[in-house]
Scaffold this active site. Structure first.
Site, PDB file in Angstrom:
ATOM      1  N   ASN A   9     -47.047  92.047 -56.892  1.00 54.43           N
ATOM      2  CA  ASN A   9     -46.369  93.244 -56.390  1.00 54.43           C
ATOM      3  C   ASN A   9     -44.967  92.810 -55.979  1.00 54.43           C
ATOM      4  O   ASN A   9     -44.776  92.228 -54.914  1.00 54.43           O
ATOM      5  CB  ASN A   9     -47.142  93.814 -55.200  1.00 54.43           C
ATOM      6  N   ARG A  87     -48.081  95.630 -60.075  1.00 54.32           N
ATOM      7  CA  ARG A  87     -47.992  96.957 -59.485  1.00 54.32           C
ATOM      8  C   ARG A  87     -46.616  97.536 -59.836  1.00 54.32           C
ATOM      9  O   ARG A  87     -45.594  96.886 -59.661  1.00 54.32           O
ATOM     10  CB  ARG A  87     -48.117  96.866 -57.971  1.00 54.32           C
ATOM     11  N   HIS A 176     -49.575 105.984 -54.318  1.00 53.84           N
ATOM     12  CA  HIS A 176     -50.810 105.377 -53.767  1.00 53.84           C
ATOM     13  C   HIS A 176     -52.012 105.570 -54.692  1.00 53.84           C
ATOM     14  O   HIS A 176     -53.164 105.541 -54.249  1.00 53.84           O
ATOM     15  CB  HIS A 176     -51.167 105.974 -52.385  1.00 53.84           C
ATOM     16  N   ARG A 237     -40.498 107.076 -42.411  1.00 49.04           N
ATOM     17  CA  ARG A 237     -40.123 108.260 -43.214  1.00 49.04           C
ATOM     18  C   ARG A 237     -40.531 109.542 -42.504  1.00 49.04           C
ATOM     19  O   ARG A 237     -41.596 109.600 -41.884  1.00 49.04           O
ATOM     20  CB  ARG A 237     -40.804 108.205 -44.580  1.00 49.04           C
ATOM     21  N   GLU A 381     -56.133  97.883 -53.239  1.00 49.69           N
ATOM     22  CA  GLU A 381     -55.358  98.212 -54.437  1.00 49.69           C
ATOM     23  C   GLU A 381     -55.303  97.041 -55.416  1.00 49.69           C
ATOM     24  O   GLU A 381     -55.310  97.228 -56.628  1.00 49.69           O
ATOM     25  CB  GLU A 381     -53.927  98.602 -54.028  1.00 49.69           C
TER      26      GLU A 381
END
Ligand code: ADP
Length: 406
Positions: A9, A87, A176, A237, A381
């Protein structure tokens, strides 16, 4: 035996990786290179609960990749790696599933850069280095957006002129995806029901956070949109705001769109509301000591989450389980309790003891008798990316048979 998959990733200032043992379906080594681009860049390896860190010779992705491969050789793992999975945040509308990387796939990922200018360029750097360092191995790209490509038009469209969608890709994509796919796989196993028959509402709550509705095993709506900014209150965020805010801040403060976007991405959410931290655990500790900002941030977080979850129920049409996953979802009994309190009118209630027990790796049902089912699942993940990689590289067959928990 070549039974390992390396999952990478690659971010703009970090490179995270895991060597997954596909027989055991767990990582045997994980690592993280941080502060790439800064003078004090370093890399950390963790194996069997032992952690070691080294400074990097150069603060860049190439040096991180070199340090990673050197370490894999030293540990005797290099020869076991049979494929590499990457990813990739944005796969646009082209990628509806993971893909074996070739020139055409690379070109398509490149075309998605305008949709994820903060993420896809870094992923491409990681892929190019990996193609060099692991040139004889099959490599796969797994997209955060791919799972949500099943969303119907009424869920993915914004009510803006259709030219903006047709010519500029302005639509909701969702993110996601690998986490939701893992949650679906685990739910099928735990509930002993095939994925294709499941209706789920899931909350992935990490530093980035979103919810998704799964109907008949497919994503039918999610809270993130064109970018990962839409939806829930997150670490830094804002989630949903009135788009009129951009013009308002331009008039009031002469703020450019870029400046407002930076505030909404980096200075808002839990951090902005609390004035203290973006970290949920820190805020819970501060709130317990009476910090007003921390309380305010956590309250807004849970309220917004509950409202979005209620909306996703409409999309799911039915519910086999409400799922909490991600760092906050797996660990914060307080967030789960407050959120479920808001959702009481919809038929949810928690078992407080079961809720308290589900932290630090413990997962399971946390609802009270008579409530709709609520389940905590630890996100994985990396495993999802590794499984796709193994399958596309021809190392395994897919075997997702639901098995009831004993
Ligand atoms: P990322 O999105 O970066 O992968 P994670 O999924 O690791 O993030 O989630 C990070 C969040 O999880 C942080 O806000 C952190 O405070 C929160 N978290 C981790 N452990 C706990 C805990 N015990 N209680 C409350 N929040 C926690």
């Amino acid at each position: 035996m070549n039974s390992m998959v390396l999952v990478i990733n690659c971010g703009s200032s970090s490179l995270k990786f895991a060597v997954m043992d596909m027989a055991a379906q767990r990582p045997v080594l994980v690592g993280l290179a941080e502060k790439l681009g800064l003078d004090d860049a370093f890399i950390t390896f963790k194996q069997d609960d032992e952690r070691i860190s080294f400074p990097l010779s150069h603060p860049d992705h190439r040096a991180a990749m070199q340090a990673m491969t050197d370490h894999l050789r030293q540990c005797g793992l290099m020869e076991s790696i049979a494929a590499v999975g990457h990813r990739v945040v944005h796969g646009g509308e082209v990628f509806k599933a993971s893909a074996l990387i070739d020139d055409a796939v690379l070109a398509e990922i490149e075309k998605c850069v305008h949709l994820a200018p903060l993420h896809n360029p870094a992923h491409l750097i990681g892929i190019h280095h990996a193609l060099e360092y692991f040139h004889d191995l099959p490599q796969v790209a797994a997209f955060d957006t791919a799972f949500h490509q099943t969303m119907p038009e009424h869920a993915y469209l914004y009510a803006v002129p259709m030219e903006l969608y047709r010519q500029h890709g302005v639509r909701r994509y969702g993110f996601h995806g690998s986490s939701y796919r893992y949650a679906l796989r685990e739910a099928a196993r735990i509930l002993a029901k095939p994925e294709a028959e499941l209706a789920l509402v899931c909350a992935h709550l990490g530093n980035g956070a979103s919810v998704a509705a799964i109907r008949a095993g497919q994503s039918v709506d999610t809270s993130m949109g064109l970018t990962p900014l839409e939806g829930l209150v997150m670490g830094t965020r804002s989630g949903d705001v009135d788009p009129g805010l951009f013009n308002h801040l331009a008039d009031e403060m002469g703020m450019s769109a870029l400046q407002t976007t930076a505030i909404l991405n980096k200075q808002s959410g839990l951090l902005g509301l609390s004035g203290l931290s973006s970290d949920c655990r820190e805020l819970e500790q501060a709130a317990a000591q009476g910090h007003a900002g921390a309380k305010r941030a956590l309250e807004k977080f849970c309220y917004q989450l509950a409202k979005h979850l209620a909306g996703q129920l409409v999309a799911a049409g039915a519910i086999d389980a409400l799922i909490f996953t991600g760092g906050i979802g797996e660990n914060s009994a307080w967030v789960r309790a407050r959120t479920i309190e808001w959702m009481a009118p919809l038929g949810f209630a928690l078992n407080p003891a079961a809720n308290q027990d589900c932290t630090r790796g413990a997962s399971g049902f946390i609802h009270a008798e008579g409530s709709l089912p609520v389940l905590v699942i630890n996100a994985n993940e990396e495993l999802m990316i590794a499984l796709d990689t193994a399958q596309l590289a021809g190392l395994t067959q897919t075997t997702t048979q639901p098995v009831a928990l004993s």
